[in-house]
Motif scaffolding. Structure first.
Motif, PDB file in Angstrom:
ATOM      1  N   SER A  92      41.015  19.148  31.500  1.00 35.50           N
ATOM      2  CA  SER A  92      39.756  19.357  32.235  1.00 35.50           C
ATOM      3  C   SER A  92      39.231  20.764  32.023  1.00 35.50           C
ATOM      4  O   SER A  92      38.037  20.973  31.778  1.00 35.50           O
ATOM      5  N   VAL A  93      40.130  21.747  32.118  1.00 36.67           N
ATOM      6  CA  VAL A  93      39.731  23.150  31.906  1.00 36.67           C
ATOM      7  C   VAL A  93      39.227  23.340  30.476  1.00 36.67           C
ATOM      8  O   VAL A  93      38.225  24.025  30.243  1.00 36.67           O
ATOM      9  N   ALA A  94      39.910  22.723  29.510  1.00 36.87           N
ATOM     10  CA  ALA A  94      39.493  22.857  28.104  1.00 36.87           C
ATOM     11  C   ALA A  94      38.097  22.298  27.888  1.00 36.87           C
ATOM     12  O   ALA A  94      37.255  22.930  27.244  1.00 36.87           O
ATOM     13  N   VAL A  95      37.819  21.109  28.428  1.00 34.12           N
ATOM     14  CA  VAL A  95      36.495  20.497  28.261  1.00 34.12           C
ATOM     15  C   VAL A  95      35.419  21.386  28.859  1.00 34.12           C
ATOM     16  O   VAL A  95      34.387  21.660  28.227  1.00 34.12           O
ATOM     17  N   VAL A  96      35.647  21.855  30.086  1.00 33.84           N
ATOM     18  CA  VAL A  96      34.651  22.719  30.735  1.00 33.84           C
ATOM     19  C   VAL A  96      34.471  24.012  29.933  1.00 33.84           C
ATOM     20  O   VAL A  96      33.336  24.445  29.679  1.00 33.84           O
ATOM     21  N   ALA A  97      35.573  24.615  29.494  1.00 34.34           N
ATOM     22  CA  ALA A  97      35.484  25.867  28.736  1.00 34.34           C
ATOM     23  C   ALA A  97      34.729  25.662  27.426  1.00 34.34           C
ATOM     24  O   ALA A  97      33.889  26.491  27.050  1.00 34.34           O
ATOM     25  N   PHE A  98      35.018  24.567  26.717  1.00 32.00           N
ATOM     26  CA  PHE A  98      34.285  24.277  25.475  1.00 32.00           C
ATOM     27  C   PHE A  98      32.784  24.225  25.752  1.00 32.00           C
ATOM     28  O   PHE A  98      31.980  24.808  25.038  1.00 32.00           O
ATOM     29  N   MET A  99      32.422  23.497  26.797  1.00 32.81           N
ATOM     30  CA  MET A  99      31.004  23.242  27.048  1.00 32.81           C
ATOM     31  C   MET A  99      30.259  24.436  27.632  1.00 32.81           C
ATOM     32  O   MET A  99      29.034  24.514  27.522  1.00 32.81           O
ATOM     33  N   VAL A 100      30.984  25.378  28.245  1.00 31.64           N
ATOM     34  CA  VAL A 100      30.319  26.587  28.768  1.00 31.64           C
ATOM     35  C   VAL A 100      29.576  27.302  27.646  1.00 31.64           C
ATOM     36  O   VAL A 100      28.431  27.744  27.818  1.00 31.64           O
ATOM     37  N   THR A 147      12.291  24.692  33.349  1.00 28.05           N
ATOM     38  CA  THR A 147      13.748  24.850  33.408  1.00 28.05           C
ATOM     39  C   THR A 147      14.419  23.564  33.888  1.00 28.05           C
ATOM     40  O   THR A 147      15.413  23.114  33.321  1.00 28.05           O
ATOM     41  N   LEU A 148      13.875  22.958  34.921  1.00 20.57           N
ATOM     42  CA  LEU A 148      14.468  21.756  35.491  1.00 20.57           C
ATOM     43  C   LEU A 148      14.440  20.597  34.495  1.00 20.57           C
ATOM     44  O   LEU A 148      15.437  19.887  34.319  1.00 20.57           O
ATOM     45  N   LEU A 149      13.312  20.414  33.815  1.00 15.22           N
ATOM     46  CA  LEU A 149      13.213  19.326  32.836  1.00 15.22           C
ATOM     47  C   LEU A 149      14.099  19.587  31.624  1.00 15.22           C
ATOM     48  O   LEU A 149      14.720  18.669  31.087  1.00 15.22           O
ATOM     49  N   TYR A 150      14.159  20.833  31.189  1.00 17.46           N
ATOM     50  CA  TYR A 150      15.021  21.191  30.062  1.00 17.46           C
ATOM     51  C   TYR A 150      16.484  20.916  30.411  1.00 17.46           C
ATOM     52  O   TYR A 150      17.238  20.339  29.632  1.00 17.46           O
ATOM     53  N   LEU A 151      16.876  21.312  31.601  1.00 21.66           N
ATOM     54  CA  LEU A 151      18.226  21.081  32.098  1.00 21.66           C
ATOM     55  C   LEU A 151      18.538  19.585  32.162  1.00 21.66           C
ATOM     56  O   LEU A 151      19.610  19.144  31.733  1.00 21.66           O
ATOM     57  N   ALA A 152      17.593  18.812  32.674  1.00 25.15           N
ATOM     58  CA  ALA A 152      17.787  17.356  32.747  1.00 25.15           C
ATOM     59  C   ALA A 152      17.941  16.766  31.354  1.00 25.15           C
ATOM     60  O   ALA A 152      18.785  15.888  31.128  1.00 25.15           O
ATOM     61  N   GLY A 153      17.155  17.255  30.401  1.00 20.30           N
ATOM     62  CA  GLY A 153      17.216  16.739  29.038  1.00 20.30           C
ATOM     63  C   GLY A 153      18.552  16.994  28.378  1.00 20.30           C
ATOM     64  O   GLY A 153      19.177  16.079  27.832  1.00 20.30           O
ATOM     65  N   PHE A 154      19.045  18.242  28.436  1.00 16.76           N
ATOM     66  CA  PHE A 154      20.312  18.485  27.746  1.00 16.76           C
ATOM     67  C   PHE A 154      21.501  17.932  28.515  1.00 16.76           C
ATOM     68  O   PHE A 154      22.523  17.600  27.927  1.00 16.76           O
ATOM     69  N   SER A 155      21.369  17.757  29.815  1.00 20.18           N
ATOM     70  CA  SER A 155      22.445  17.110  30.582  1.00 20.18           C
ATOM     71  C   SER A 155      22.549  15.634  30.201  1.00 20.18           C
ATOM     72  O   SER A 155      23.657  15.107  30.010  1.00 20.18           O
ATOM     73  N   VAL A 169      35.646  12.853  31.982  1.00 24.55           N
ATOM     74  CA  VAL A 169      35.355  13.812  30.913  1.00 24.55           C
ATOM     75  C   VAL A 169      33.850  13.976  30.667  1.00 24.55           C
ATOM     76  O   VAL A 169      33.370  15.108  30.549  1.00 24.55           O
ATOM     77  N   PRO A 170      33.049  12.900  30.595  1.00 25.64           N
ATOM     78  CA  PRO A 170      31.612  13.130  30.401  1.00 25.64           C
ATOM     79  C   PRO A 170      30.986  13.990  31.499  1.00 25.64           C
ATOM     80  O   PRO A 170      30.142  14.847  31.226  1.00 25.64           O
ATOM     81  N   LEU A 171      31.425  13.789  32.742  1.00 30.07           N
ATOM     82  CA  LEU A 171      30.895  14.607  33.839  1.00 30.07           C
ATOM     83  C   LEU A 171      31.409  16.042  33.759  1.00 30.07           C
ATOM     84  O   LEU A 171      30.678  16.986  34.079  1.00 30.07           O
ATOM     85  N   LEU A 172      32.657  16.218  33.332  1.00 26.45           N
ATOM     86  CA  LEU A 172      33.189  17.568  33.126  1.00 26.45           C
ATOM     87  C   LEU A 172      32.402  18.294  32.040  1.00 26.45           C
ATOM     88  O   LEU A 172      32.128  19.495  32.159  1.00 26.45           O
ATOM     89  N   ALA A 173      32.031  17.560  30.984  1.00 28.91           N
ATOM     90  CA  ALA A 173      31.240  18.159  29.901  1.00 28.91           C
ATOM     91  C   ALA A 173      29.883  18.622  30.421  1.00 28.91           C
ATOM     92  O   ALA A 173      29.436  19.738  30.136  1.00 28.91           O
ATOM     93  N   VAL A 174      29.238  17.773  31.213  1.00 26.60           N
ATOM     94  CA  VAL A 174      27.943  18.164  31.795  1.00 26.60           C
ATOM     95  C   VAL A 174      28.132  19.356  32.731  1.00 26.60           C
ATOM     96  O   VAL A 174      27.334  20.297  32.711  1.00 26.60           O
ATOM     97  N   GLY A 175      29.200  19.339  33.527  1.00 30.15           N
ATOM     98  CA  GLY A 175      29.470  20.466  34.425  1.00 30.15           C
ATOM     99  C   GLY A 175      29.654  21.767  33.673  1.00 30.15           C
ATOM    100  O   GLY A 175      29.138  22.816  34.082  1.00 30.15           O
ATOM    101  N   GLY A 176      30.390  21.720  32.565  1.00 27.62           N
ATOM    102  CA  GLY A 176      30.562  22.917  31.746  1.00 27.62           C
ATOM    103  C   GLY A 176      29.248  23.407  31.166  1.00 27.62           C
ATOM    104  O   GLY A 176      28.985  24.620  31.117  1.00 27.62           O
ATOM    105  N   MET A 177      28.418  22.466  30.732  1.00 26.11           N
ATOM    106  CA  MET A 177      27.104  22.833  30.203  1.00 26.11           C
ATOM    107  C   MET A 177      26.258  23.522  31.276  1.00 26.11           C
ATOM    108  O   MET A 177      25.617  24.545  31.016  1.00 26.11           O
ATOM    109  N   LEU A 178      26.260  22.949  32.474  1.00 24.45           N
ATOM    110  CA  LEU A 178      25.469  23.531  33.559  1.00 24.45           C
ATOM    111  C   LEU A 178      25.989  24.909  33.951  1.00 24.45           C
ATOM    112  O   LEU A 178      25.201  25.820  34.227  1.00 24.45           O
TER     113      LEU A 178
END
Length: 197
Positions: A123-131, A147-155, A72-81
Motif C-alpha cells: 500500500s505504501v509503495a503504491v501511494v509513494a509511486f503515485m505521489v 482545478t476541480l475538473l482537472y483533478l476529476a479528469g486525472f483521478s 489498489v486502484p483507490l490507493l493509486a488515486v489517493g497517491g495522485m491526489l
C-alpha cells in the motif's frame, strides 16, 4: 493458431514496441486541449510514463491479498491526489521525473517477479509511486484550467488504468503467466530508459 498463442504473440509484440519506443514519450507532447476535465483525463493517457506506471500498479495488484488488491486502484488515486496537493501547496519534491521513472521500473519488476508483498508495504509503495505522478500532473496543469475538473479528469483516468491493469492481470494469471511476466519486464525496461533518458 489457438487463442493462447495469439494472446501471447500480441502481448509480446506490444511489449517489444514499448521497448523500442524512445524515452521522449515520457512527457513532451501529451497536452490535451480543452482545459479542465479533458486535460486531466488526457494527461495520464498520453504520457507513456504515467500510462505504464498505472497499468503496472493494476497488474501488480492481482497477486496481492484480496483486500489490498481491491483497494489498489483507490490507493493509486489517493497517491495522485496527495502528490497534486503537495504541488499546489508549493511543496517541491526533489527528483520528480526520476521518481516517476523509478516507479515505472520498480512496478514493472514487481509484476515480472509476480511478487506478493505484505499489504502495508504494498500500500505504501503504491501511494509513494503515485505521489510523483500526481505532483507532475498538478505542476503541468494548463493555465486557466479548472482545478476541480482537472483533478476529476486525472483521478478518473488513474482509476480506469489501474482497474484495466488489474483485469488484464487477472485474465493472464489464469491463462498465461509468462505473458504477464513479459509485460512486467517490458515495463521495467521502459522505466530504466526513462531513468537514463
Amino acid at each position: 493458431m489457438n487463442l493462447s498463442s495469439l494472446v501471447r504473440s500480441r502481448a509480446l509484440g506490444a511489449a517489444s514496441l514499448m521497448l523500442v519506443a524512445g524515452s521522449a514519450w515520457a512527457h513532451p507532447g501529451h497536452e490535451v486541449a480543452g482545459g479542465g476535465f479533458a486535460a486531466g483525463l488526457g494527461h495520464p493517457l498520453f504520457g507513456l510514463d504515467h500510462l505504464l506506471a498505472m497499468l503496472a500498479v493494476g497488474l501488480f495488484s492481482v497477486r496481492q491479498s484480496a483486500a489490498m488488491g481491491r483497494f489498489v486502484p483507490l490507493l493509486a488515486v489517493g497517491g495522485m491526489l496527495l502528490g497534486a496537493g503537495l504541488a499546489w501547496a508549493g511543496v517541491a519534491l526533489p527528483g520528480v521525473e526520476f521518481g516517476i521513472a523509478m516507479s515505472v521500473l520498480l512496478a514493472g519488476v514487481l509484476v515480472a517477479a509476480l511478487a506478493r508483498v505484505p499489504a502495508a508495504l504494498g500500500s505504501v509503495a503504491v501511494v509513494a509511486f503515485m505521489v510523483f505522478h500526481g505532483h507532475a500532473h498538478a505542476a503541468e496543469m494548463p493555465h486557466g484550467a479548472s482545478t476541480l475538473l482537472y483533478l476529476a479528469g486525472f483521478s478518473l483516468a488513474t482509476l480506469g488504468l489501474t482497474v484495466a491493469g488489474r483485469r488484464v492481470a487477472g485474465w493472464l494469471m489464469t491463462r498465461e503467466q509468462r505473458v504477464l511476466r513479459g509485460l512486467g519486464a517490458a515495463i521495467a525496461a521502459m522505466g530504466a530508459l526513462f531513468a537514463i533518458g
